[in-house]
Design a protein around this motif. Structure first.
Motif, PDB file in Angstrom:
ATOM      1  N   ARG A  53       0.826  -1.209   0.000  1.00 13.03           N
ATOM      2  CA  ARG A  53       0.000   0.000   0.000  1.00 13.03           C
ATOM      3  C   ARG A  53       0.864   1.265   0.000  1.00 13.03           C
ATOM      4  N   SER A  54       2.121   1.162  -0.378  1.00 14.63           N
ATOM      5  CA  SER A  54       2.994   2.339  -0.441  1.00 14.63           C
ATOM      6  C   SER A  54       2.341   3.484  -1.221  1.00 14.63           C
ATOM      7  N   PRO A  55       2.436   4.725  -0.719  1.00 12.36           N
ATOM      8  CA  PRO A  55       1.962   5.859  -1.539  1.00 12.36           C
ATOM      9  C   PRO A  55       2.866   6.109  -2.750  1.00 12.36           C
ATOM     10  N   ASP A  56       4.111   5.663  -2.672  1.00 13.94           N
ATOM     11  CA  ASP A  56       5.020   5.789  -3.822  1.00 13.94           C
ATOM     12  C   ASP A  56       4.725   4.655  -4.787  1.00 13.94           C
ATOM     13  N   ARG A  57       4.196   4.980  -5.989  1.00 10.73           N
ATOM     14  CA  ARG A  57       3.738   3.989  -6.964  1.00 10.73           C
ATOM     15  C   ARG A  57       3.452   4.730  -8.270  1.00 10.73           C
ATOM     16  N   PRO A  58       3.324   4.014  -9.402  1.00 12.39           N
ATOM     17  CA  PRO A  58       3.206   4.705 -10.698  1.00 12.39           C
ATOM     18  C   PRO A  58       2.016   5.675 -10.783  1.00 12.39           C
ATOM     19  N   ASN A  59       0.868   5.263 -10.277  1.00 13.69           N
ATOM     20  CA  ASN A  59      -0.287   6.170 -10.186  1.00 13.69           C
ATOM     21  C   ASN A  59      -0.632   6.306  -8.713  1.00 13.69           C
ATOM     22  N   PRO A  60      -0.349   7.473  -8.115  1.00 13.65           N
ATOM     23  CA  PRO A  60      -0.378   7.594  -6.648  1.00 13.65           C
ATOM     24  C   PRO A  60      -1.780   7.774  -6.086  1.00 13.65           C
ATOM     25  N   LEU A  61      -2.600   6.719  -6.253  1.00 15.62           N
ATOM     26  CA  LEU A  61      -3.963   6.728  -5.722  1.00 15.62           C
ATOM     27  C   LEU A  61      -3.982   6.074  -4.354  1.00 15.62           C
ATOM     28  N   GLY A  62      -4.760   6.642  -3.440  1.00 18.09           N
ATOM     29  CA  GLY A  62      -4.936   6.080  -2.104  1.00 18.09           C
ATOM     30  C   GLY A  62      -6.369   5.643  -1.893  1.00 18.09           C
ATOM     31  N   LEU A  63      -6.559   4.517  -1.196  1.00 17.54           N
ATOM     32  CA  LEU A  63      -7.893   4.047  -0.799  1.00 17.54           C
ATOM     33  C   LEU A  63      -8.023   4.185   0.705  1.00 17.54           C
ATOM     34  N   HIS A  64      -9.135   4.752   1.146  1.00 15.57           N
ATOM     35  CA  HIS A  64      -9.329   5.025   2.571  1.00 15.57           C
ATOM     36  C   HIS A  64     -10.766   4.664   2.940  1.00 15.57           C
ATOM     37  N   ARG A  65     -10.925   3.715   3.844  1.00 15.25           N
ATOM     38  CA  ARG A  65     -12.268   3.373   4.318  1.00 15.25           C
ATOM     39  C   ARG A  65     -12.568   4.204   5.548  1.00 15.25           C
ATOM     40  N   VAL A  66     -13.646   4.965   5.497  1.00  7.51           N
ATOM     41  CA  VAL A  66     -13.996   5.869   6.592  1.00  7.51           C
ATOM     42  C   VAL A  66     -15.487   5.756   6.908  1.00  7.51           C
ATOM     43  N   THR A  67     -15.851   6.248   8.080  1.00  8.48           N
ATOM     44  CA  THR A  67     -17.252   6.404   8.452  1.00  8.48           C
ATOM     45  C   THR A  67     -17.547   7.897   8.546  1.00  8.48           C
ATOM     46  N   VAL A  68     -18.694   8.299   8.019  1.00 12.06           N
ATOM     47  CA  VAL A  68     -19.097   9.703   8.087  1.00 12.06           C
ATOM     48  C   VAL A  68     -19.636   9.986   9.492  1.00 12.06           C
ATOM     49  N   LEU A  69     -19.011  10.963  10.164  1.00 14.88           N
ATOM     50  CA  LEU A  69     -19.436  11.346  11.513  1.00 14.88           C
ATOM     51  C   LEU A  69     -20.493  12.439  11.451  1.00 14.88           C
ATOM     52  N   ALA A  70     -20.376  13.332  10.456  1.00 14.69           N
ATOM     53  CA  ALA A  70     -21.325  14.442  10.328  1.00 14.69           C
ATOM     54  C   ALA A  70     -21.221  15.013   8.920  1.00 14.69           C
ATOM     55  N   VAL A  71     -22.314  15.621   8.482  1.00 13.39           N
ATOM     56  CA  VAL A  71     -22.366  16.298   7.186  1.00 13.39           C
ATOM     57  C   VAL A  71     -22.761  17.747   7.444  1.00 13.39           C
ATOM     58  N   ASP A  72     -21.992  18.680   6.862  1.00 13.36           N
ATOM     59  CA  ASP A  72     -22.294  20.108   7.006  1.00 13.36           C
ATOM     60  C   ASP A  72     -22.171  20.732   5.613  1.00 13.36           C
ATOM     61  N   GLY A  73     -23.261  20.667   4.856  1.00 11.51           N
ATOM     62  CA  GLY A  73     -23.233  21.211   3.501  1.00 11.51           C
ATOM     63  C   GLY A  73     -22.249  20.445   2.636  1.00 11.51           C
ATOM     64  N   LEU A  74     -21.224  21.138   2.148  1.00 12.83           N
ATOM     65  CA  LEU A  74     -20.221  20.501   1.284  1.00 12.83           C
ATOM     66  C   LEU A  74     -19.072  19.890   2.084  1.00 12.83           C
ATOM     67  N   ARG A  75     -19.203  19.827   3.415  1.00 12.80           N
ATOM     68  CA  ARG A  75     -18.126  19.299   4.263  1.00 12.80           C
ATOM     69  C   ARG A  75     -18.579  18.005   4.935  1.00 12.80           C
ATOM     70  N   LEU A  76     -17.729  16.974   4.826  1.00 15.41           N
ATOM     71  CA  LEU A  76     -17.962  15.723   5.554  1.00 15.41           C
ATOM     72  C   LEU A  76     -16.920  15.587   6.651  1.00 15.41           C
ATOM     73  N   HIS A  77     -17.378  15.282   7.866  1.00 15.91           N
ATOM     74  CA  HIS A  77     -16.462  14.957   8.950  1.00 15.91           C
ATOM     75  C   HIS A  77     -16.365  13.434   8.989  1.00 15.91           C
ATOM     76  N   VAL A  78     -15.137  12.906   8.928  1.00 17.66           N
ATOM     77  CA  VAL A  78     -14.948  11.457   8.848  1.00 17.66           C
ATOM     78  C   VAL A  78     -13.908  11.016   9.870  1.00 17.66           C
ATOM     79  N   ASN A  79     -13.935   9.720  10.199  1.00 16.15           N
ATOM     80  CA  ASN A  79     -12.934   9.161  11.124  1.00 16.15           C
ATOM     81  C   ASN A  79     -11.809   8.484  10.335  1.00 16.15           C
ATOM     82  N   ASN A  80     -10.708   8.163  11.042  1.00  8.28           N
ATOM     83  CA  ASN A  80      -9.689   7.221  10.522  1.00  8.28           C
ATOM     84  C   ASN A  80      -9.119   7.578   9.172  1.00  8.28           C
ATOM     85  N   LEU A  81      -8.802   8.857   8.944  1.00  7.47           N
ATOM     86  CA  LEU A  81      -8.263   9.230   7.626  1.00  7.47           C
ATOM     87  C   LEU A  81      -6.783   9.581   7.761  1.00  7.47           C
TER      88      LEU A  81
END
Lengths: 137, 137
Positions: A88-116
């Motif tokens: 899962r190194s961030p150094d790689r040919p296409n530097p895409l990251g996958l992150h599984r999170v839970t949404v704690l709150a939604v405020d318009g265009l802002r999401l508060h999430v855990n574990n990022l």
């Protein structure tokens, strides 16, 4: 023919994590809560996300080295160098990251999430729901 | 400042699926085995993948409509239109696909995998291992 594959950032991470050396290796290894701040242009795509949703964020590791093809897993030089597609190194040919999170709150265009574990300012390029069992889709 | 986020295809899908109407909605809903054929330039990144590995492929849905922000889930018009970030629709602002597969065989730069619902010719942009428990990392 496929033209250039160009991603448009849809959001940015707002986090207390400022440097790669600050970040845990995975979100479930002590990463902080963070905000994901979306662009007005994707408001309709975001409209149905609510607190409690389990999401996969896809980020662009903008501080990664795209020339790296092998790394010592978890930076442990006692482990043999390993092709990055097996890590899962961030150094790689296409530097895409996958992150599984839970949404704690939604405020318009802002999401508060855990574990990022993404750094402050990291571009976000996609958001998907975690898939449940087939009968729940 | 972040410059343009440009992905380089690292591989292409070789599959019997030719059209969107042929494809199941998810890989575990009857998708066929397929080959993923990598570019010589990423041989070192691929080097440690072996039969039995559980991988996540990230693809670029090159036949998607990036202007779409809401869809009826699973094409079922009895379900309300839903923001695409709450769905797995290929039509979305950045048309990235996530596919969980098992490697059936490795033949040089070619991986034979199961359960891949991506169409023939689809570009692949990243490959990551499915993460096990923390103590296995």
């Amino acid at each position: 023919m496929t033209g250039p594959l160009v991603l448009h950032p849809i959001a940015r991470v707002e986090s207390s994590l400022q440097e790669r050396t600050d970040a845990p290796r995975q979100g479930d290894e002590g990463a902080p809560d963070a905000w994901v701040v979306f662009d007005e242009s994707v408001r309709a795509a975001l409209a149905d996300i609510t607190a409690g949703d389990e999401l996969i964020l896809i980020t662009w590791f903008d501080r990664a080295d795209r020339a790296v093809q092998a790394v010592h897993p978890r930076g442990d030089t006692s482990r043999p160098a390993t092709g990055v597609f097996s890590t899962r190194s961030p150094d790689r040919p296409n530097p895409l990251g996958l992150h599984r999170v839970t949404v704690l709150a939604v405020d318009g265009l802002r999401l508060h999430v855990n574990n990022l574990e993404a750094l402050d300012g990291t571009p976000v390029v996609d958001v998907k729901p975690v898939l449940g069992d087939i009968h729940e889709r």
